[in-house]
Design a protein around this motif. Structure first.
Motif, mmCIF file in Angstrom:
data_model
loop_
_atom_site.group_PDB
_atom_site.id
_atom_site.type_symbol
_atom_site.label_atom_id
_atom_site.label_comp_id
_atom_site.label_asym_id
_atom_site.label_seq_id
_atom_site.Cartn_x
_atom_site.Cartn_y
_atom_site.Cartn_z
ATOM 1 N N ALA A 3 58.460 15.901 -20.326
ATOM 2 C CA ALA A 3 57.865 14.552 -20.459
ATOM 3 C C ALA A 3 58.062 13.698 -19.206
ATOM 4 O O ALA A 3 57.870 12.486 -19.244
ATOM 5 C CB ALA A 3 58.362 13.821 -21.706
ATOM 6 N N LEU B 118 52.353 3.568 -23.475
ATOM 7 C CA LEU B 118 53.663 3.361 -22.846
ATOM 8 C C LEU B 118 54.665 4.075 -23.755
ATOM 9 O O LEU B 118 55.042 3.545 -24.797
ATOM 10 C CB LEU B 118 53.966 1.864 -22.747
ATOM 11 C CG LEU B 118 55.317 1.479 -22.148
ATOM 12 C CD1 LEU B 118 55.425 1.921 -20.689
ATOM 13 C CD2 LEU B 118 55.542 -0.025 -22.252
ATOM 14 N N ALA B 119 55.046 5.280 -23.375
ATOM 15 C CA ALA B 119 55.916 6.091 -24.248
ATOM 16 C C ALA B 119 57.360 6.029 -23.753
ATOM 17 O O ALA B 119 58.106 5.126 -24.130
ATOM 18 C CB ALA B 119 55.379 7.520 -24.319
ATOM 19 N N ASP C 258 47.499 12.248 -28.387
ATOM 20 C CA ASP C 258 47.352 12.283 -26.927
ATOM 21 C C ASP C 258 46.089 11.519 -26.549
ATOM 22 O O ASP C 258 44.972 11.971 -26.822
ATOM 23 C CB ASP C 258 47.269 13.738 -26.441
ATOM 24 C CG ASP C 258 47.316 13.806 -24.931
ATOM 25 O OD1 ASP C 258 46.499 13.129 -24.267
ATOM 26 O OD2 ASP C 258 48.176 14.523 -24.390
HETATM 27 C C1 PRP Z 1 49.947 9.842 -20.938
HETATM 28 C C2 PRP Z 1 49.563 8.380 -20.931
HETATM 29 C C3 PRP Z 1 50.538 7.791 -19.963
HETATM 30 C C4 PRP Z 1 51.775 8.614 -20.182
HETATM 31 C C5 PRP Z 1 52.760 7.811 -20.966
HETATM 32 O O1 PRP Z 1 49.412 10.472 -19.844
HETATM 33 O O2 PRP Z 1 48.234 8.146 -20.582
HETATM 34 O O3 PRP Z 1 50.125 7.867 -18.617
HETATM 35 O O4 PRP Z 1 51.368 9.783 -20.906
HETATM 36 O O5 PRP Z 1 53.944 8.505 -21.128
HETATM 37 P P1 PRP Z 1 55.335 8.028 -20.522
HETATM 38 O O6 PRP Z 1 55.453 6.572 -20.823
HETATM 39 O O7 PRP Z 1 56.312 8.864 -21.283
HETATM 40 O O8 PRP Z 1 55.357 8.340 -19.067
HETATM 41 P P2 PRP Z 1 49.484 12.059 -19.604
HETATM 42 O O9 PRP Z 1 50.645 12.400 -18.754
HETATM 43 O O10 PRP Z 1 49.398 12.767 -20.930
HETATM 44 O O11 PRP Z 1 48.211 12.344 -18.715
HETATM 45 P P3 PRP Z 1 46.652 12.120 -19.032
HETATM 46 O O12 PRP Z 1 46.402 10.647 -18.995
HETATM 47 O O13 PRP Z 1 46.018 12.839 -17.896
HETATM 48 O O14 PRP Z 1 46.336 12.730 -20.375
#
Ligand code: PRP
Ligand code: URA
Length: 226
Positions: A128, A152-153, A218
């Motif tokens: 992650a 915002l994870a 997602d």
């Molecule tokens: C997702 C989302 C954020 C991120 C949030 O993107 O769009 O950018 O995860 O997670 P975090 O707060 O734990 O960093 P992802 O990496 O899945 O890429 P994508 O937008 O290309 O699907």
């Protein structure tokens, strides 16, 4: 009538109030709650998901820009001179690729003169942790920057993007998310205590795989049908 054991649909107001030091602005509008519920619905197909994303991003952008600086601007109406106001400083929107792209068009619709920068970050499926793969930004000094990313994870992607943006000389940056997890808000708050976060929903927690619960899955996959 048999009583139902189904819990009512969650929105931001269903979770315990978590107090953060930084200003966390939650959208308070019935349309935002409606749109967020439809985004969460796993049966919502990509075409609808995109237009719902557009709708809620527009509401977020309006909320985040209500304090934009203006300056006096004189015009002539067909009848007489008029001293009005015009936006004083350039606005820049920076989506975190790829899901953040879904939030750009509504901002361009509202502010046609906006400049657009791009930061490409992708979370590793196992750890992650966000990995940077692209960055192209316009000049950021003396601008107002809106950093947009629907989720915002853990906060890792947001902090990485903010490090780059502040590193390029930006001084006024707001973060716009559609759904935020308390863990992510706390991480951003620790790194940037004064930064404002605008969100349509503050969810309960992250699961073991660092996905937001209840969340909406997602975001990028649902936006692009991958
Ligand atoms: C997702 C989302 C954020 C991120 C949030 O993107 O769009 O950018 O995860 O997670 P975090 O707060 O734990 O960093 P992802 O990496 O899945 O890429 P994508 O937008 O290309 O699907
Ligand atoms: N990224 C997403 O798209 N969804 C989550 O729940 C967490 C990160």
């Amino acid at each position: 009538m048999p009583s139902s054991s189904t819990k009512p649909a969650a929105d931001c107001s269903d979770f315990p109030v978590v107090s953060f030091l930084m200003p966390l602005h939650l959208l308070d509008h019935p349309l935002a709650a409606h749109v967020l519920t439809r985004l969460r619905d796993k049966t919502t197909p990509p075409a609808q998901f995109r237009s719902l994303c557009h709708q809620v991003a527009l509401l977020l952008a309006l909320d985040a820009t209500r304090d934009l600086a203006t300056q006096e601007h004189a015009v002539e109406t067909p009848l007489e001179p008029f001293s009005g106001r015009a936006l004083a400083r350039p606005l820049v929107v920076v989506p975190i690729l790829r899901a953040g792209l879904g939030m750009v068009q509504p901002i361009v619709d509202l502010f046609p003169d906006v400049s657009i920068g791009y930061i490409g970050l992708e979370r590793d499926h196992d750890t992650a942790l966000a990995r940077s793969y692209y960055c192209k930004l316009p000049p950021l000094k003396n601008t107002r920057v809106l950093l947009v990313d629907p989720m915002l994870a853990t906060g890792g992607s947001a902090v990485k993007a903010l490090d780059v943006i502040f590193g390029r000389g930006a001084t006024e940056v707001d973060l716009l998310n559609i759904v935020a997890a308390p863990e992510g808000v706390a991480v951003v708050e620790k790194a940037y205590p004064k930064m404002r976060i605008f969100s349509a929903g503050l969810d309960r927690e992250l699961n073991a795989r660092k996905y937001i619960l209840p969340g909406l899955g997602d975001f990028g996959d649902r936006l692009y049908g991958t």
